[in-house]
Design an enzyme around this catalytic site. Sequence first.
Site, mmCIF file in Angstrom:
data_model
loop_
_atom_site.group_PDB
_atom_site.id
_atom_site.type_symbol
_atom_site.label_atom_id
_atom_site.label_comp_id
_atom_site.label_asym_id
_atom_site.label_seq_id
_atom_site.Cartn_x
_atom_site.Cartn_y
_atom_site.Cartn_z
ATOM 1 N N HIS A 1 0.772 -2.485 -1.902
ATOM 2 C CA HIS A 1 1.814 -2.998 -1.005
ATOM 3 C C HIS A 1 1.347 -2.924 0.443
ATOM 4 O O HIS A 1 2.080 -3.289 1.351
ATOM 5 C CB HIS A 1 3.105 -2.187 -1.176
ATOM 6 C CG HIS A 1 3.771 -2.404 -2.496
ATOM 7 N ND1 HIS A 1 4.341 -3.603 -2.857
ATOM 8 C CD2 HIS A 1 3.940 -1.581 -3.571
ATOM 9 C CE1 HIS A 1 4.847 -3.512 -4.075
ATOM 10 N NE2 HIS A 1 4.602 -2.298 -4.536
ATOM 11 N N LYS B 1 -4.657 -3.095 4.057
ATOM 12 C CA LYS B 1 -5.772 -2.935 3.125
ATOM 13 C C LYS B 1 -6.234 -4.306 2.621
ATOM 14 O O LYS B 1 -7.416 -4.562 2.496
ATOM 15 C CB LYS B 1 -5.341 -2.092 1.922
ATOM 16 C CG LYS B 1 -5.391 -0.590 2.097
ATOM 17 C CD LYS B 1 -5.230 0.036 0.702
ATOM 18 C CE LYS B 1 -5.131 1.522 0.699
ATOM 19 N NZ LYS B 1 -4.937 2.051 -0.676
ATOM 20 N N ASP C 1 -7.447 3.957 -6.219
ATOM 21 C CA ASP C 1 -6.783 5.249 -6.093
ATOM 22 C C ASP C 1 -7.754 6.219 -5.441
ATOM 23 O O ASP C 1 -8.965 6.153 -5.681
ATOM 24 C CB ASP C 1 -6.322 5.776 -7.456
ATOM 25 C CG ASP C 1 -5.202 6.793 -7.294
ATOM 26 O OD1 ASP C 1 -4.422 6.681 -6.339
ATOM 27 O OD2 ASP C 1 -5.117 7.723 -8.112
HETATM 28 P P1 IMP Z 1 -4.195 6.615 -1.788
HETATM 29 O O1 IMP Z 1 -4.583 6.563 -3.234
HETATM 30 O O2 IMP Z 1 -5.077 5.776 -0.903
HETATM 31 O O3 IMP Z 1 -2.725 6.367 -1.590
HETATM 32 O O4 IMP Z 1 -4.463 8.133 -1.296
HETATM 33 C C1 IMP Z 1 -3.787 9.240 -1.882
HETATM 34 C C2 IMP Z 1 -3.702 10.396 -0.891
HETATM 35 O O5 IMP Z 1 -5.028 10.883 -0.618
HETATM 36 C C3 IMP Z 1 -3.109 10.041 0.472
HETATM 37 O O6 IMP Z 1 -1.731 10.215 0.511
HETATM 38 C C4 IMP Z 1 -3.798 11.040 1.387
HETATM 39 O O7 IMP Z 1 -3.090 12.256 1.350
HETATM 40 C C5 IMP Z 1 -5.146 11.259 0.736
HETATM 41 N N1 IMP Z 1 -6.198 10.425 1.366
HETATM 42 C C6 IMP Z 1 -6.767 9.302 0.867
HETATM 43 N N2 IMP Z 1 -7.697 8.811 1.701
HETATM 44 C C7 IMP Z 1 -7.718 9.644 2.755
HETATM 45 C C8 IMP Z 1 -8.482 9.655 3.955
HETATM 46 O O8 IMP Z 1 -9.334 8.795 4.240
HETATM 47 N N3 IMP Z 1 -8.219 10.671 4.806
HETATM 48 C C9 IMP Z 1 -7.297 11.642 4.554
HETATM 49 N N4 IMP Z 1 -6.554 11.669 3.457
HETATM 50 C C10 IMP Z 1 -6.759 10.678 2.555
#
Ligand code: IMP
Length: 194
Positions: free
Chosen positions: A8, A12, A68
């Site tokens: 969403h 990105k 993810d």
């Molecule tokens: P998503 O799968 O991209 O939604 O990431 C899941 C969770 O990982 C996010 O809510 C952040 O807490 C953490 N995260 C992912 N990428 C980063 C990053 O580049 N820096 C810091 N935290 C991250």
Amino acid sequence: MELVFATHNLNKVIEVQDMLTSGIQLIGLDQLGFNEDIAENGLDLKSNAQIKATHIYGLFGKNCFADDTGLEVDALNGLPGVYSARFAGEQKSDTDNIKFLLEKMKSKSNRRAQFRAVICLVYKGDTIFFEGAIEGEITHEPIGNDGFGYDSVFKPKGFDITFAQMDSYLKNQISHRYIAFKKLVTYLNGLKVI
Ligand code: IMP
């Protein structure tokens, strides 16, 4: 060719679209008219990426990919990993998650960790995975004001600053996400789709 990015987050979608040189038009979930959240109940990053991509492929019959991401800490046996966004609880903030992580790391001398991003592409029924990771260490306290998530407690290997102190352009050149998307884009740009 149209390709769905099962997210969403329009930023990105734009970021990856800008990396593509072949005749591929990316479509985000909102553009597709899909406004629901897909339950991410997999036990690892790979499963969650696959759950999202196959869900959309099954519903719309369109080629699709999903990602993810998580922070994996050695001393915590890979946690928070797939639970990164909700480590301190379902409704908790980034600050709560960082506090919870630092509390768990209080007595740990091994501070090694990595951010890992996994992408699952479902293309013409085939499933292909791409992965990116960046190693580093968990600091003893939050340092820096930029970024999001765990940026302020992650110091990438070879740097003396955390992700939250780093220029966002530099972070985006070395990040787990960038490495994974670069692999996906290299694959997509090689497809004969025009
Ligand atoms: P998503 O799968 O991209 O939604 O990431 C899941 C969770 O990982 C996010 O809510 C952040 O807490 C953490 N995260 C992912 N990428 C980063 C990053 O580049 N820096 C810091 N935290 C991250």
